[in-house]
Design an enzyme around this catalytic site. Structure first.
Site, PDB file in Angstrom:
ATOM      1  CB  SER A  46     102.557 129.349 114.920  1.00  0.00           C
ATOM      2  OG  SER A  46     101.346 129.871 115.344  1.00  0.00           O
ATOM      3  CB  THR A  78      99.192 125.128 118.080  1.00  0.00           C
ATOM      4  OG1 THR A  78     100.583 125.121 117.863  1.00  0.00           O
ATOM      5  CG2 THR A  78      98.597 123.760 117.826  1.00  0.00           C
ATOM      6  CB  THR A  89     101.276 123.383 115.180  1.00  0.00           C
ATOM      7  OG1 THR A  89     102.055 124.510 115.579  1.00  0.00           O
ATOM      8  CG2 THR A  89     102.121 122.133 115.354  1.00  0.00           C
ATOM      9  NE  ARG A 135     109.575 121.209 119.071  1.00  0.00           N
ATOM     10  CZ  ARG A 135     108.332 121.653 119.224  1.00  0.00           C
ATOM     11  NH1 ARG A 135     107.554 121.810 118.190  1.00  0.00           N
ATOM     12  NH2 ARG A 135     107.882 121.937 120.427  1.00  0.00           N
ATOM     13  CB  VAL A 136     108.132 115.836 116.067  1.00  0.00           C
ATOM     14  CG1 VAL A 136     106.644 115.540 116.223  1.00  0.00           C
ATOM     15  CG2 VAL A 136     108.587 115.505 114.644  1.00  0.00           C
ATOM     16  N   GLY A 137     106.783 118.420 117.774  1.00  0.00           N
ATOM     17  CA  GLY A 137     106.190 118.848 119.044  1.00  0.00           C
ATOM     18  C   GLY A 137     105.078 117.926 119.502  1.00  0.00           C
ATOM     19  CB  THR A 151      98.196 125.819 122.208  1.00  0.00           C
ATOM     20  OG1 THR A 151      99.115 126.670 121.521  1.00  0.00           O
ATOM     21  CG2 THR A 151      97.469 126.625 123.259  1.00  0.00           C
ATOM     22  N   GLY A 152     101.133 125.585 123.282  1.00  0.00           N
ATOM     23  CA  GLY A 152     102.210 126.015 124.169  1.00  0.00           C
ATOM     24  C   GLY A 152     103.457 125.198 123.920  1.00  0.00           C
ATOM     25  N   GLY A 187     105.595 122.432 123.417  1.00  0.00           N
ATOM     26  CA  GLY A 187     105.326 121.015 123.188  1.00  0.00           C
ATOM     27  C   GLY A 187     106.174 120.092 124.036  1.00  0.00           C
TER      28      GLY A 187
HETATM   29  N1  ASP Z   1     102.553 123.101 120.861  1.00  0.00           N
HETATM   30  C1  ASP Z   1     103.206 123.535 119.648  1.00  0.00           C
HETATM   31  C2  ASP Z   1     104.547 122.855 119.537  1.00  0.00           C
HETATM   32  O1  ASP Z   1     105.235 122.750 120.534  1.00  0.00           O
HETATM   33  C3  ASP Z   1     103.443 124.996 119.572  1.00  0.00           C
HETATM   34  C4  ASP Z   1     102.284 125.871 119.839  1.00  0.00           C
HETATM   35  O2  ASP Z   1     101.314 125.529 120.496  1.00  0.00           O
HETATM   36  O3  ASP Z   1     102.329 127.001 119.360  1.00  0.00           O
HETATM   37  O4  ASP Z   1     104.929 122.500 118.450  1.00  0.00           O
END
Ligand code: ASP
Length: 320
Positions: A80, A182, A200, A210-212, A233-234, A236
């Site tokens: 990732s 991430t 990430t 898509r942009v996080g 992280t998590g 987005g």
């Molecule tokens: N926060 C990142 C995103 O949504 C993903 C991740 O933390 O793994 O792009």
């Protein structure tokens, strides 16, 4: 010897106690010691690489952050971040990254294809352009013009997983799966300067375009030069709607310890959103060199690396 210990510890169970009553942490890393780095997930080598760099070159905090983030970016087994990151629904690996220095300067790239180190391109945006964020084709051209080597970011494994995914084409982000790794890396040097970076490939099998949160200043990363820094992280889409990294640094500005600040931000997310199947993890580092983290669900861990050694710590969470 420096960096001598690495072990897993459970963070303190803080819920329910007013902050003044929270016992002080007794980890191997002292509160307030510097230099220090903290990173999301088990990014041990990244943290230790950053630490090694700052020991050799104490003035180069930002380069230490950048070099640390290069580790997962170039690791084909990290699915990732960077090279080997799982692609979007069209089979393309697209990268998001941002960086902030100790003065609060910022640089970011979004939807960048074909370069292993988006964090370095983000730094170039910060240092060599009048802008904060470059995206897509423009970011690609900028990287090319600045000597970055284009490459295919897919690996045999990522192509295989993409083919498997195509059979069902089912998109459902999973809590703590390998799809959330991430790297957010925050650091403080001996002079109390703080900086951070975040990188990430975003959610696997996301929609094209898509942009996080990770490249969004104030969402995936924020550095308030006077008070502290945070990275997330998590999922987005949730992190962005709450400007989470900025929120955490604002709480630190109000005088909260990093643990308390992360906890309060997570509580706010959980109050407003249905987070049953959503994970968000936050790490924070303040101007005094104190660290903290918190997550919605169990399973989020983070790395702290200080003069005393390195620790992998399991984060406390809103839901146990
Ligand atoms: N926060 C990142 C995103 O949504 C993903 C991740 O933390 O793994 O792009």
């Amino acid at each position: 010897m420096l960096l001598r210990r690495t072990f897993l510890r459970k963070g303190l169970m803080l819920s329910g106690l007013p902050f003044a009553l929270w016992p002080s942490r007794r980890f191997s890393i002292d509160e307030g010691s510097t230099p220090k780095f903290i990173a999301t997930w088990n990014n041990k080598i990244a943290c230790e690489t950053a630490m090694q760099h700052i020991i050799n070159r104490p003035q180069e905090l930002l380069t230490a952050i950048e070099k640390g983030i290069h580790i997962p970016e170039s690791d084909p087994n990290d699915t990732s971040v960077g090279y080997g990151g799982f692609p979007d629904r069209t089979g393309e690996v697209t990268l998001d990254a941002c960086i902030m220095d100790h003065r609060g300067n910022a640089g970011s790239v979004t939807y960048l294809k074909g370069f292993m180190h988006p964090i370095s391109v983000a730094r170039k945006v910060m240092e060599d352009t009048p802008h904060v964020m470059l995206s897509g084709q423009g970011a690609y051209e900028f990287a090319l013009q600045n000597g970055f080597e284009p490459m295919d970011l897919n690996t045999d494994e990522s192509k295989k997983r993409y083919k498997e995914w195509l059979k069902e084409s089912n998109y459902a982000p999973k809590i703590n799966s390998e799809r959330h790794d991430t790297i957010g890396l925050l650091g403080i040097d001996k002079n109390g300067r703080i900086s951070g970076g975040c990188s990430t490939s975003g959610l696997s099998f996301k929609m094209s375009g898509r942009v996080g949160d990770s490249p969004i200043i104030g969402s995936g990363l924020y550095v308030d030069p006077e008070y502290g820094s945070a990275s997330c992280t998590g999922l987005g889409e949730v992190i962005m709607r709450h400007c989470t990294a900025f929120l955490v640094t604002e709480f630190m500005r109000q005088g909260m310890h990093p643990v308390e600040a992360c906890k309060k931000a997570i509580a706010r997310i959980c109050k407003r959103d249905d987070v049953k199947n959503i994970q968000v993890g936050i790490v924070a580092l303040d101007k005094q060199g104190r660290t903290g983290a918190y997550s919605i669900h169990k399973g989020f861990n983070y790395i702290v690396c200080g003069p005393e050694g390195t620790e992998l710590i399991e984060s406390d969470s809103y839901f146990s």
